[in-house]
Design a protein around this motif. Structure first.
Motif, PDB file in Angstrom:
ATOM      1  N   THR A  50     -76.354 -34.208 -49.192  1.00 37.57           N
ATOM      2  CA  THR A  50     -75.666 -33.383 -50.405  1.00 37.57           C
ATOM      3  C   THR A  50     -74.010 -34.037 -50.639  1.00 37.57           C
ATOM      4  O   THR A  50     -73.805 -34.170 -51.793  1.00 37.57           O
ATOM      5  CB  THR A  50     -75.534 -31.714 -50.071  1.00 37.57           C
ATOM      6  OG1 THR A  50     -76.803 -31.495 -49.951  1.00 37.57           O
ATOM      7  CG2 THR A  50     -75.169 -31.169 -51.464  1.00 37.57           C
ATOM      8  N   LEU A  51     -73.567 -33.988 -49.629  1.00 37.09           N
ATOM      9  CA  LEU A  51     -72.078 -34.782 -49.578  1.00 37.09           C
ATOM     10  C   LEU A  51     -72.269 -36.264 -50.219  1.00 37.09           C
ATOM     11  O   LEU A  51     -71.495 -36.619 -51.033  1.00 37.09           O
ATOM     12  CB  LEU A  51     -71.389 -34.689 -48.358  1.00 37.09           C
ATOM     13  CG  LEU A  51     -69.922 -35.266 -48.341  1.00 37.09           C
ATOM     14  CD1 LEU A  51     -69.217 -34.298 -49.143  1.00 37.09           C
ATOM     15  CD2 LEU A  51     -69.564 -35.422 -46.641  1.00 37.09           C
ATOM     16  N   ASP A  57     -68.031 -31.063 -51.641  1.00 37.55           N
ATOM     17  CA  ASP A  57     -66.606 -31.244 -51.503  1.00 37.55           C
ATOM     18  C   ASP A  57     -66.429 -30.951 -50.170  1.00 37.55           C
ATOM     19  O   ASP A  57     -66.373 -29.933 -49.473  1.00 37.55           O
ATOM     20  CB  ASP A  57     -65.922 -30.420 -52.440  1.00 37.55           C
ATOM     21  CG  ASP A  57     -66.330 -30.698 -53.743  1.00 37.55           C
ATOM     22  OD1 ASP A  57     -65.661 -31.730 -54.246  1.00 37.55           O
ATOM     23  OD2 ASP A  57     -66.634 -29.807 -54.580  1.00 37.55           O
ATOM     24  N   ASN A  58     -65.425 -32.035 -49.492  1.00 38.60           N
ATOM     25  CA  ASN A  58     -65.044 -31.955 -48.071  1.00 38.60           C
ATOM     26  C   ASN A  58     -63.504 -32.465 -48.020  1.00 38.60           C
ATOM     27  O   ASN A  58     -63.222 -33.575 -47.593  1.00 38.60           O
ATOM     28  CB  ASN A  58     -65.704 -32.732 -47.020  1.00 38.60           C
ATOM     29  CG  ASN A  58     -65.820 -32.564 -45.684  1.00 38.60           C
ATOM     30  OD1 ASN A  58     -66.507 -31.601 -45.157  1.00 38.60           O
ATOM     31  ND2 ASN A  58     -64.728 -33.209 -45.083  1.00 38.60           N
ATOM     32  N   PRO A  59     -62.513 -31.581 -48.511  1.00 35.03           N
ATOM     33  CA  PRO A  59     -61.158 -32.279 -48.393  1.00 35.03           C
ATOM     34  C   PRO A  59     -60.795 -32.413 -46.983  1.00 35.03           C
ATOM     35  O   PRO A  59     -61.167 -31.746 -46.191  1.00 35.03           O
ATOM     36  CB  PRO A  59     -60.516 -31.238 -49.197  1.00 35.03           C
ATOM     37  CG  PRO A  59     -61.330 -30.331 -49.772  1.00 35.03           C
ATOM     38  CD  PRO A  59     -62.516 -30.366 -48.926  1.00 35.03           C
ATOM     39  N   ARG A  79     -67.040 -27.081 -49.919  1.00 33.10           N
ATOM     40  CA  ARG A  79     -68.138 -26.649 -50.824  1.00 33.10           C
ATOM     41  C   ARG A  79     -69.360 -26.976 -50.716  1.00 33.10           C
ATOM     42  O   ARG A  79     -69.354 -28.239 -50.748  1.00 33.10           O
ATOM     43  CB  ARG A  79     -67.737 -26.534 -52.443  1.00 33.10           C
ATOM     44  CG  ARG A  79     -68.661 -25.747 -53.320  1.00 33.10           C
ATOM     45  CD  ARG A  79     -68.182 -26.067 -54.820  1.00 33.10           C
ATOM     46  NE  ARG A  79     -69.135 -25.057 -55.716  1.00 33.10           N
ATOM     47  CZ  ARG A  79     -70.331 -25.418 -56.010  1.00 33.10           C
ATOM     48  NH1 ARG A  79     -70.923 -26.732 -55.496  1.00 33.10           N
ATOM     49  NH2 ARG A  79     -71.087 -24.828 -56.798  1.00 33.10           N
ATOM     50  N   ASP A  80     -70.147 -26.626 -50.457  1.00 33.79           N
ATOM     51  CA  ASP A  80     -71.617 -26.782 -50.303  1.00 33.79           C
ATOM     52  C   ASP A  80     -72.459 -26.867 -51.515  1.00 33.79           C
ATOM     53  O   ASP A  80     -72.764 -25.634 -51.921  1.00 33.79           O
ATOM     54  CB  ASP A  80     -72.471 -26.068 -49.223  1.00 33.79           C
ATOM     55  CG  ASP A  80     -73.960 -26.637 -48.897  1.00 33.79           C
ATOM     56  OD1 ASP A  80     -74.561 -26.968 -49.702  1.00 33.79           O
ATOM     57  OD2 ASP A  80     -74.323 -26.794 -47.633  1.00 33.79           O
ATOM     58  N   GLY A  81     -72.741 -28.026 -52.379  1.00 35.65           N
ATOM     59  CA  GLY A  81     -73.485 -28.003 -53.570  1.00 35.65           C
ATOM     60  C   GLY A  81     -74.762 -27.468 -53.545  1.00 35.65           C
ATOM     61  O   GLY A  81     -75.297 -27.125 -54.603  1.00 35.65           O
ATOM     62  N   VAL A 317     -68.236 -29.379 -44.313  1.00 36.52           N
ATOM     63  CA  VAL A 317     -69.512 -29.032 -45.076  1.00 36.52           C
ATOM     64  C   VAL A 317     -70.682 -28.722 -44.170  1.00 36.52           C
ATOM     65  O   VAL A 317     -71.732 -28.220 -44.414  1.00 36.52           O
ATOM     66  CB  VAL A 317     -69.837 -30.146 -46.067  1.00 36.52           C
ATOM     67  CG1 VAL A 317     -68.914 -30.228 -47.234  1.00 36.52           C
ATOM     68  CG2 VAL A 317     -70.051 -31.522 -45.308  1.00 36.52           C
ATOM     69  N   THR A 318     -70.741 -29.530 -42.976  1.00 43.17           N
ATOM     70  CA  THR A 318     -71.798 -29.064 -41.985  1.00 43.17           C
ATOM     71  C   THR A 318     -71.535 -27.587 -41.334  1.00 43.17           C
ATOM     72  O   THR A 318     -72.485 -26.893 -41.020  1.00 43.17           O
ATOM     73  CB  THR A 318     -71.837 -30.127 -40.784  1.00 43.17           C
ATOM     74  OG1 THR A 318     -70.684 -30.434 -40.249  1.00 43.17           O
ATOM     75  CG2 THR A 318     -72.203 -31.467 -41.438  1.00 43.17           C
TER      76      THR A 318
END
Length: 343
Positions: A50-51, A57-59, A79-81, A317-318
Motif C-alpha cells: 500500500t505504501l 504516508d510514512n513521514p 496513515r494506512d490507506g 505504516v507496518t
C-alpha cells in the motif's frame, strides 16, 4: 477479498463508535491476542504494498536524545490507506548505558479511524514491534535470498532474535539448517522454546565458531544488541549470501562490499545506520527500497551470484497495520477496556 480485508472493511466502524471513548489494550491484553505468524506476514506485506502504491504516508520519525545518551525517545506519525487509519506511535527507552534488565522501555500506538473521524484504540506496541520486525526480515529473505537457500544463521537472542527463525520458516519452509549464535543462556533458551512452539519438529544448532557458521549460511540475520561480540566480516560470507541488519552483529564491510543494497527505507538508513559508515563517514548508496521490490517496481536480487545486504528499519505504516489487526482481534476476543477519555 481475503479474510483480513473483510475484517478491515467491517471492524473499523464497530471499534470507532464514540467520540469520547478510547479502547485501551494493556500489555496483558495484547499478549492474550491469538494471531498466526502467516497472518502477521500477510498484514506487514500488505502495508508495504500500500505504501509503494502511494496510498499510505510514512513521514520520517522525530528523535529526542540528551547529550549524555542516557535515554532516547521517538515519535512517528503515519496513515494506512488500505485501512483508512491514522496513528501515532511513541517510543521511549531510559538507561541506555545500563544492562538490559535495568532499562525502562515504553512504546504505545494510538489509532484513529480516518473515515469516521473517531478513535479506534490505544495499545502497548511492544508485541507489535516484536512481531513486525522478524516478519519483515522473513519477507526480505523470501524476496532476496539466493534461490534454493537452505542454511540460515541468526545472531542474537534478544527480542528480535527469538522469533527470527519461526518467521523465516513461515516464508521459507525449505530451510534445513537453522544456526544460532548467542551469548546469553536465557536468550538461547527462549529461542529454542519459540522454535519448538511453532515448529516442534525442527532442530536448532547452537554455533560458537561464528566465522565458520557465516561461511556456511545462505542467510545471516544480525539481531544482536550493541554490546555483542559478534561482527561478521564481508570476507566471511559465501558468494550469493544475504545479510540482513536489524540490530548488530555484522561489520560495515558487509554493506560496503555487497553487490546490491536493499533498505526498507533509504532515508531511515541514513539516520539510524550511521554505525555502518566507512572510515570517511559515508554509507553505501541504496540500490532499491523494499516496498518497491515487493510491488514489482524495483529489482531485488538481479543475479543468483549476488551478495546482498538488506537494512531492516521499522516503518510506522507496518506498526499501524499490525496494530489495527491486533485491535480487530481484541474486539472479537473480548479483550481491552473502554475508557471515556475525553469526557
Amino acid at each position: 477479498m481475503t479474510d483480513i480485508d473483510s475484517d478491515i472493511a467491517k471492524t473499523g466502524s464497530a471499534m470507532a463508535s464514540d467520540d469520547s471513548t478510547l479502547h485501551i489494550l494493556s500489555t496483558s491484553d495484547v499478549a492474550g491476542i491469538d494471531i498466526t505468524l502467516s497472518d502477521v506476514v500477510s498484514v506487514v506485506e500488505q502495508a508495504y504494498r500500500t505504501l509503494a502504491d502511494g496510498r499510505s504516508d510514512n513521514p520520517r520519525k522525530l528523535t529526542v536524545k540528551p547529550r549524555d545518551g542516557h535515554s532516547v525517545a521517538y515519535a512517528m506519525l503515519g496513515r494506512d490507506g488500505e485501512r483508512g487509519v491514522v496513528a501515532v506511535k511513541t517510543s521511549y527507552k531510559h538507561g541506555l548505558h545500563e544492562d538490559r534488565d535495568m532499562q525502562h522501555y515504553y512504546t504505545t500506538l494510538t489509532l484513529y479511524d480516518d473515515e469516521s473521524g473517531l478513535p479506534v484504540a490505544m495499545l502497548d506496541c511492544g508485541r507489535v514491534g516484536a512481531l513486525r520486525t522478524p516478519a519483515v526480515s522473513a519477507l526480505l529473505a523470501r524476496e532476496l535470498a539466493v534461490p534454493g537457500a537452505r542454511n540460515a544463521l541468526v545472531i542474537g537472542t534478544g527480542t528480535q532474535g527469538r522469533l527470527a527463525l519461526p518467521f523465516l520458516l513461515t516464508t521459507l519452509p525449505d530451510l534445513e539448517r537453522l544456526m544460532l549464535f548467542g551469548t546469553h543462556p536465557d536468550g538461547i533458551r527462549a529461542v529454542r522454546e519459540q522454535l519448538h512452539a511453532y515448529f516442534p519438529d525442527r532442530k536448532l544448532e547452537l554455533v560458537t565458531d561464528l566465522r565458520t557458521a557465516a561461511q556456511d549460511a545462505d542467510i545471516v540475520l544480525a539481531t544482536a544488541g550493541p554490546h555483542t561480540p559478534a561482527s561478521v566480516d564481508a570476507e566471511w560470507l559465501r558468494p550469493a549470501a544475504l545479510s540482513v541488519l536489524i540490530g548488530y552483529g555484522i561489520a560495515p564491510s558487509t554493506l560496503h562490499r555487497a553487490d546490491r543494497v536493499i533498505a526498507t527505507s533509504a532515508a531511515q538508513m541514513l539516520v539510524t545506520g550511521v554505525d555502518m559508515a566507512d572510515a570517511d563517514g559515508r554509507l553505501r548508496e541504496v540500490d532499491a527500497e523494499f516496498p518497491e521490490v515487493l510491488a514489482g517496481r524495483a529489482k531485488g536480487r538481479t543475479d543468483a551470484g549476488e551478495r546482498i545486504f538488506a537494512y531492516n528499519s521499522g516503518l510506522v505504516v507496518t506498526d499501524i497495520a499490525l496494530g489495527h489487526r491486533f485491535a480487530q482481534l481484541a474486539l472479537t476476543q473480548g479483550l481491552g477496556t473502554a475508557v471515556p477519555l475525553w469526557r
